[in-house]
Design a protein around this motif. Structure first.
Motif, PDB file in Angstrom:
ATOM      1  N   LEU A  73       3.213  12.372   2.504  1.00 58.54           N
ATOM      2  CA  LEU A  73       3.472  10.930   2.458  1.00 58.54           C
ATOM      3  C   LEU A  73       4.236  10.591   0.882  1.00 58.54           C
ATOM      4  O   LEU A  73       5.251   9.602   0.952  1.00 58.54           O
ATOM      5  N   GLY A  74       3.963  11.067  -0.003  1.00 55.44           N
ATOM      6  CA  GLY A  74       4.640  11.018  -1.194  1.00 55.44           C
ATOM      7  C   GLY A  74       6.026  11.312  -1.553  1.00 55.44           C
ATOM      8  O   GLY A  74       6.845  10.624  -1.889  1.00 55.44           O
ATOM      9  N   SER A  75       6.313  12.529  -0.483  1.00 52.07           N
ATOM     10  CA  SER A  75       7.865  12.892  -0.550  1.00 52.07           C
ATOM     11  C   SER A  75       8.539  11.986   0.582  1.00 52.07           C
ATOM     12  O   SER A  75       9.857  12.359   0.583  1.00 52.07           O
ATOM     13  N   GLY A  76       8.006  11.478   1.422  1.00 50.05           N
ATOM     14  CA  GLY A  76       8.654  10.721   2.601  1.00 50.05           C
ATOM     15  C   GLY A  76       8.761  11.585   3.671  1.00 50.05           C
ATOM     16  O   GLY A  76       9.498  11.181   4.857  1.00 50.05           O
ATOM     17  N   LYS A  77       8.089  12.913   3.706  1.00 48.64           N
ATOM     18  CA  LYS A  77       8.425  13.596   4.971  1.00 48.64           C
ATOM     19  C   LYS A  77       7.563  13.049   6.178  1.00 48.64           C
ATOM     20  O   LYS A  77       8.024  12.925   7.283  1.00 48.64           O
ATOM     21  N   MET A  78       6.547  12.358   5.665  1.00 50.64           N
ATOM     22  CA  MET A  78       5.576  11.627   6.556  1.00 50.64           C
ATOM     23  C   MET A  78       5.716  10.107   6.279  1.00 50.64           C
ATOM     24  O   MET A  78       5.538   9.810   5.256  1.00 50.64           O
ATOM     25  N   ALA A  79       5.957   9.441   7.366  1.00 49.92           N
ATOM     26  CA  ALA A  79       5.976   7.913   6.885  1.00 49.92           C
ATOM     27  C   ALA A  79       4.795   7.405   7.102  1.00 49.92           C
ATOM     28  O   ALA A  79       4.510   6.307   6.563  1.00 49.92           O
ATOM     29  N   ALA A  80       3.534   7.847   7.944  1.00 47.81           N
ATOM     30  CA  ALA A  80       2.226   7.238   7.791  1.00 47.81           C
ATOM     31  C   ALA A  80       1.205   8.069   8.581  1.00 47.81           C
ATOM     32  O   ALA A  80       1.607   9.030   9.398  1.00 47.81           O
ATOM     33  N   TYR A  81       0.322   7.950   8.198  1.00 48.30           N
ATOM     34  CA  TYR A  81      -1.153   8.654   8.706  1.00 48.30           C
ATOM     35  C   TYR A  81      -2.142   7.630   9.046  1.00 48.30           C
ATOM     36  O   TYR A  81      -2.610   6.797   7.996  1.00 48.30           O
ATOM     37  N   VAL A  82      -2.362   7.713  10.249  1.00 48.69           N
ATOM     38  CA  VAL A  82      -3.461   6.668  10.696  1.00 48.69           C
ATOM     39  C   VAL A  82      -4.645   7.430  11.013  1.00 48.69           C
ATOM     40  O   VAL A  82      -4.670   8.306  11.945  1.00 48.69           O
ATOM     41  N   THR A  83      -5.856   7.189  10.494  1.00 51.75           N
ATOM     42  CA  THR A  83      -7.093   8.088  10.816  1.00 51.75           C
ATOM     43  C   THR A  83      -8.115   6.876  11.090  1.00 51.75           C
ATOM     44  O   THR A  83      -8.480   6.097  10.487  1.00 51.75           O
ATOM     45  N   ASP A  84      -9.279   7.671  11.835  1.00 55.76           N
ATOM     46  CA  ASP A  84     -10.524   6.913  12.023  1.00 55.76           C
ATOM     47  C   ASP A  84     -11.551   7.430  11.269  1.00 55.76           C
ATOM     48  O   ASP A  84     -12.608   7.309  11.383  1.00 55.76           O
ATOM     49  N   PHE A  85     -11.311   8.364  10.259  1.00 49.20           N
ATOM     50  CA  PHE A  85     -12.122   8.984   9.161  1.00 49.20           C
ATOM     51  C   PHE A  85     -11.618   8.667   7.818  1.00 49.20           C
ATOM     52  O   PHE A  85     -10.844   9.180   7.322  1.00 49.20           O
ATOM     53  N   ALA A  86     -12.523   7.742   7.093  1.00 49.38           N
ATOM     54  CA  ALA A  86     -12.211   7.114   6.224  1.00 49.38           C
ATOM     55  C   ALA A  86     -12.678   7.977   4.809  1.00 49.38           C
ATOM     56  O   ALA A  86     -13.704   7.727   4.166  1.00 49.38           O
ATOM     57  N   THR A  87     -11.962   9.087   4.715  1.00 53.09           N
ATOM     58  CA  THR A  87     -12.505  10.107   3.573  1.00 53.09           C
ATOM     59  C   THR A  87     -12.101   9.556   2.219  1.00 53.09           C
ATOM     60  O   THR A  87     -10.851   8.731   2.244  1.00 53.09           O
ATOM     61  N   GLN A  88     -12.766   9.720   1.184  1.00 51.79           N
ATOM     62  CA  GLN A  88     -12.490   9.117  -0.205  1.00 51.79           C
ATOM     63  C   GLN A  88     -11.149   9.327  -0.733  1.00 51.79           C
ATOM     64  O   GLN A  88     -10.533   8.397  -1.277  1.00 51.79           O
ATOM     65  N   ASP A  89     -10.712  10.607  -0.610  1.00 46.26           N
ATOM     66  CA  ASP A  89      -9.462  10.884  -1.236  1.00 46.26           C
ATOM     67  C   ASP A  89      -8.290  10.080  -0.351  1.00 46.26           C
ATOM     68  O   ASP A  89      -7.256  10.224  -1.096  1.00 46.26           O
ATOM     69  N   LEU A  90      -8.304   9.673   0.612  1.00 43.88           N
ATOM     70  CA  LEU A  90      -7.591   8.908   1.376  1.00 43.88           C
ATOM     71  C   LEU A  90      -7.361   7.348   1.323  1.00 43.88           C
ATOM     72  O   LEU A  90      -6.405   6.749   1.716  1.00 43.88           O
ATOM     73  N   LEU A  91      -8.456   6.921   0.791  1.00 43.94           N
ATOM     74  CA  LEU A  91      -8.669   5.371   0.917  1.00 43.94           C
ATOM     75  C   LEU A  91      -7.528   4.420   0.181  1.00 43.94           C
ATOM     76  O   LEU A  91      -7.051   3.576   0.861  1.00 43.94           O
ATOM     77  N   THR A  92      -7.119   4.837  -0.793  1.00 43.61           N
ATOM     78  CA  THR A  92      -6.046   4.147  -1.518  1.00 43.61           C
ATOM     79  C   THR A  92      -4.524   4.698  -1.515  1.00 43.61           C
ATOM     80  O   THR A  92      -3.678   4.267  -2.260  1.00 43.61           O
ATOM     81  N   VAL A  93      -4.366   5.717  -0.671  1.00 45.15           N
ATOM     82  CA  VAL A  93      -3.123   6.187  -0.741  1.00 45.15           C
ATOM     83  C   VAL A  93      -2.075   5.506   0.112  1.00 45.15           C
ATOM     84  O   VAL A  93      -2.524   5.065   1.420  1.00 45.15           O
ATOM     85  N   ASP A  94      -0.884   5.082  -0.479  1.00 50.47           N
ATOM     86  CA  ASP A  94       0.156   4.419   0.438  1.00 50.47           C
ATOM     87  C   ASP A  94       0.534   5.240   1.458  1.00 50.47           C
ATOM     88  O   ASP A  94       0.837   6.403   1.502  1.00 50.47           O
ATOM     89  N   GLY A  95       0.691   4.415   2.740  1.00 50.70           N
ATOM     90  CA  GLY A  95       0.788   5.040   4.085  1.00 50.70           C
ATOM     91  C   GLY A  95      -0.230   5.494   4.970  1.00 50.70           C
ATOM     92  O   GLY A  95       0.154   5.874   5.910  1.00 50.70           O
ATOM     93  N   VAL A  96      -1.288   5.409   4.380  1.00 48.62           N
ATOM     94  CA  VAL A  96      -2.802   5.889   5.159  1.00 48.62           C
ATOM     95  C   VAL A  96      -3.217   4.579   5.582  1.00 48.62           C
ATOM     96  O   VAL A  96      -3.401   3.491   4.738  1.00 48.62           O
TER      97      VAL A  96
END
Length: 369
Positions: free
Chosen positions: A242-265
């Motif tokens: 997500l940071g490099s732009g390789k991936m535009a978005a990640y949508v997940t039904d599992f709110a793990t702590q490491d992803l909660l504040t990441v842009d694009g999640v």
């Protein structure tokens, strides 16, 4: 009277089907059955009384399947009961991945004290621009009950749909709309998909399958949807992509702590099966499975025992479960209904004497019904 322990809230429409011969409780030292949704059972002491566990849902990662089999405890799940609920949220997830709706709503809330918010919105809305899904390619990994529904629905929305599942049955293929293309490899999914949605179990072969290496095989700007299991992806690799732009978005039904504040999640709080319809469907199926097993010895939708059913032909019925016992059972009862799963054999015999089977080497449990 059968004692049924509920480890989670189970819809009454299900437990009511069990009838007066069942005592459904939240606490019990010696249950014959357990009804569970998400409660973790791996560290739970399994009582000798326990005969069956029914999971009101599809995934069974919270249940120690091998330990249950070793103790002669049959474990059921409810495949397909929540499939429509998850399908609808996946479709929502695709739109959220594209149009940045969630981010736009959150930004709007910061304008509560802006008297000229309508003008501010018009100036700032371009930051939330995103593509339409029509005409894009969706790759569906795992073509079970949910994957099939998602594939058909996406096709109806004008998407191109490709699917991968080495275990797709002929019955499953028959449920797919004609425009869905089944590909031979995951590499085909990675190379051709604008969106990838995951619908497969978590095991040693799938754990961390979305990682730096596999993401590198995907299109630039790919959008990934995970409504299956959080362990299917390596979070640090998602964050890097997500940071490099390789991936535009990640949508997940599992709110793990490491992803909660990441842009694009877009992290959803595990709402896939959280509809009243889904909870009712799962409760009904789980109750029917455990009732038929306890009363008749029939098995449908087990994940650790072989599936088998037999109409009763006598007042007395014996069931036998164990390892490597098929020949010995048939030597005693030639008319036994027998099924195997891996190393395990399960047999149903009507009109037999239970004592004759208890002496067989490898027998784990004999029941007389």
């Amino acid at each position: 009277m059968y004692n049924i322990l509920k480890l989670n809230k189970i819809a009454a429409i299900g437990t009511d089907r069990l009838g007066a011969n069942y005592n459904c409780v939240d606490e019990c030292d010696a249950p014959e059955g357990i009804l569970v949704r998400s409660a973790a059972m791996h560290d739970m002491e399994l009582p000798e009384s326990l005969l069956a566990v029914a999971r009101a849902g599809a995934g069974v990662n919270n249940i120690p399947l091998d330990k249950c089999a070793e103790k002669g405890i049959c474990v059921f799940n409810t495949p397909g009961a929540n499939a429509n609920a998850v399908k609808e949220l996946v479709l929502c997830g695709m739109l959220l991945a594209s149009r940045k709706v969630a981010q736009g709503i959150a930004w709007n809330k910061t304008l509560a004290d802006d008297a000229g918010c309508l003008k501010t919105v018009e100036k700032g809305k371009s930051q939330f621009v995103g593509p339409e899904i029509m005409g894009k390619t969706l790759g569906v990994v795992g073509m079970g009950a949910i994957g099939i529904l998602v594939a058909n629905a996406a096709l109806a929305l004008g998407m191109k749909v490709i699917g991968y599942d080495p275990f797709l049955s002929e019955a499953g293929k028959a449920k797919l709309e004609g425009g869905v293309i089944i590909v031979d490899t995951l590499e085909d999914i990675y190379a051709d998909s604008d969106y990838i949605t995951l619908h497969l179990p978590l095991n040693d072969g799938t754990r961390g399958m979305i990682n730096n290496e596999t993401i590198g095989k995907m299109k630039d700007g790919v959008r990934i949807l995970n409504f299956a299991r959080d362990g299917l992806v390596k979070s640090e690799d998602i964050i890097a992509a997500l940071g490099s732009g390789k991936m535009a978005a990640y949508v997940t039904d599992f709110a793990t702590q490491d992803l909660l504040t990441v842009d694009g999640v877009v992290a959803i709080p595990h709402l896939g099966a959280s509809t009243p319809e889904s909870e009712d469907n799962c409760a009904v199926m789980a109750a029917d499975e455990i009732k038929d097993y306890l009363e008749n010895g029939n098995i449908k939708n087990s994940v650790n025992f072989p599936n088998i059913a037999k109409d009763k032909t006598a007042d007395k019925r014996v069931t036998v479960f164990g390892k490597g016992i098929e020949d010995a059972v048939k030597a005693i009862a030639a008319d036994a209904a027998v099924a195997t799963r891996g190393d395990y054999t399960y047999a149903i015999i009507d009109g037999a004497d239970a004592e004759a089977f208890k002496a067989i080497d490898g027998v784990i449990r004999v029941r007389e019904l």
